[in-house]
Scaffold this active site. Structure first.
Site, short mmCIF file in Angstrom:
data_model
loop_
_atom_site.label_atom_id
_atom_site.label_comp_id
_atom_site.label_asym_id
_atom_site.label_seq_id
_atom_site.Cartn_x
_atom_site.Cartn_y
_atom_site.Cartn_z
N ASP A 1 0.64 -1.22 0.01
CA ASP A 1 0.01 -0.22 0.13
C ASP A 1 0.91 1.31 -0.08
O ASP A 1 2.06 1.36 0.38
CB ASP A 1 -0.74 -0.01 1.04
CG ASP A 1 -0.22 -0.13 2.48
OD1 ASP A 1 0.83 -1.02 2.77
OD2 ASP A 1 -0.74 0.44 3.44
N GLU B 1 -0.77 -1.81 5.33
CA GLU B 1 0.11 -2.07 6.35
C GLU B 1 -0.04 -0.49 6.96
O GLU B 1 0.46 -0.25 8.23
CB GLU B 1 1.58 -2.19 5.74
CG GLU B 1 2.63 -2.61 7.04
CD GLU B 1 3.04 -1.30 7.75
OE1 GLU B 1 3.32 -1.26 9.18
OE2 GLU B 1 3.11 -0.19 7.06
NI NI Z 1 6.48 1.04 5.76
#
Ligand code: NI
Length: 392
Positions: free
Chosen positions: A81, A139
């Site tokens: 991401d 994340e």
């Molecule tokens: Ni990172």
């Protein structure tokens, strides 16, 4: 075998840079990695691997079957991401999506994961056991790893390896760390509830802004006076809101922040420690409070044996001068820790620092990486995967 892995990776370098630039130009926010996941799945399928999509919402899992002689399963995790940041690098392959940027190097991680899959599948041998590659979403919001775990990504996993880019280490080098790599990160939400009144007659009211100011000041001072200085603790309130008018006493103030700590005992005691101080101040002045303390991510604690494996592989591959044993952990957080609740693992730092240009930190709108690091990451991970089967 190391020479063969290095050759394969070196030959793949132009293709890997192309992949990384494609991902960099097409960043997607946490939980919305649809195009990235489809692209990753396409590359993995072309290698003939078993690919599962929609694992952990927008994650991808691929497996490289081993001979089946060894029941252990090694997982390798990368994240996909990007961040809500307006890119200001002026690179030819800068983000096509205004306001979204790969400013944490997850484009590099994804590419390193794909490169590792390519090298391992082109080695011409079957490893004794299975390697499972996890390409996780989300994340940056600390949730993707949990989603992956819920979808059984860690089922039967005996060990897991992870990588994160690091601009303060020069490209060509890597850093390993024994023990704590990142901090536990918890969410703190506090509302101070006072009593409104006329600004000119504060004694008839309970001023929530003044009490909030005392709470903030006392908490920061109490860290230095009542907690063990050898055990790091950072408490940051990044958001504060309250009050309705300049000439009225505020009846509510809301504080939202994050608590970072390294050792489990400090982390365990934090909610009660914060509450004691908040309660003492509020009681003194007739205010009430609501404290919501949420455990978010544990600390990443690197396994000594697996850290040794990565360190040994990197030393063999790159020489001693290009491997750093990091003396300090970071108080940042990483949801890699959620996998470590299910199997031992280690995450290493991949140097992406450029030798001459300024090196902006992670999450900076001008963050740039030295792409020669990609091959370093691929070789280190592929060689560690190869050696894992004979290392314990
Ligand atoms: Ni990172």
């Amino acid at each position: 075998m190391l020479a063969q892995i290095k050759d394969l990776a070196a030959n793949l370098a132009p293709r890997l840079i192309e992949i990384r630039r494609h991902i960099h130009a097409h960043p997607e926010l946490s939980g919305q990695e649809y195009q990235t996941a489809a692209y990753v799945a396409g590359v993995l399928s072309s290698l003939g691997l078993h690919v599962r999509e929609d694992v952990g919402k927008t994650g991808v899992v691929a497996e490289l079957d081993g001979e089946g002689k060894d029941g252990r399963l090694l997982a390798i995790r990368t994240d996909m991401d990007a961040l809500p940041i307006v890119e200001r690098t002026h690179l030819a392959y800068a983000s096509h999506q205004t306001g979204v940027m790969h400013a944490c190097g997850h484009d590099v991680h994804t590419t390193v994961g794909l490169g590792t899959a390519m090298v391992l599948s082109q080695l011409g041998i079957k490893l004794p056991g299975t390697v499972r590659l996890l390409f996780q979403p989300a994340e940056e919001i600390g949730q993707g790893a949990s989603w992956m775990v819920q979808d059984k990504a860690m089922e039967n996993v005996s060990a897991i390896l992870g990588v994160h880019v690091f601009p303060s280490i020069q490209a060509g080098s890597i850093g390993v760390r024994y023990g704590a790599l990142t901090a536990a990160a918890d969410d703190v939400e506090l509302t101070i509830i006072g009593e409104s009144g006329h600004a000119a007659r504060p004694h008839e009211a309970v001023d929530a802004i003044w009490i909030a100011a005392q709470v903030i000041t006392t908490l920061q001072q109490a860290i230095s006076r009542t907690t063990n200085s050898l055990r790091p603790l950072v408490l940051t309130f990044g958001q504060i809101s309250g009050g309705r008018a300049p000439n009225a006493i505020a009846d509510q103030v809301r504080l939202v922040g994050t608590a970072r700590s390294l050792d489990p005992e400090t982390s365990a005691n934090l909610p009660a420690w914060i509450e004691k101080i908040v309660k003492g101040i509020c009681d003194s002045y007739g205010a009430r409070y609501e404290l919501n303390y949420r455990r978010k991510l544990p600390s990443v604690q690197n396994d000594p044996g697996l850290t040794q494996l990565v360190e040994t592989c990197a030393r063999e591959a790159w020489g001693n001068s290009r491997v750093q044993v990091l003396p300090e952990p970071s108080l940042g957080a990483e949801d890699f820790s959620m996998y470590l609740e299910h199997a031992p693992g280690t995450m290493f730092r991949l140097g992406v620092g450029q030798s001459e240009k300024p090196n902006y930190p992670l999450h900076h709108p001008q963050f740039v990486v030295d792409e020669s690091a990609i091959v370093i990451g691929v070789v280190t991970l592929a060689y560690a995967a190869y050696k894992y089967w004979s290392s314990f």
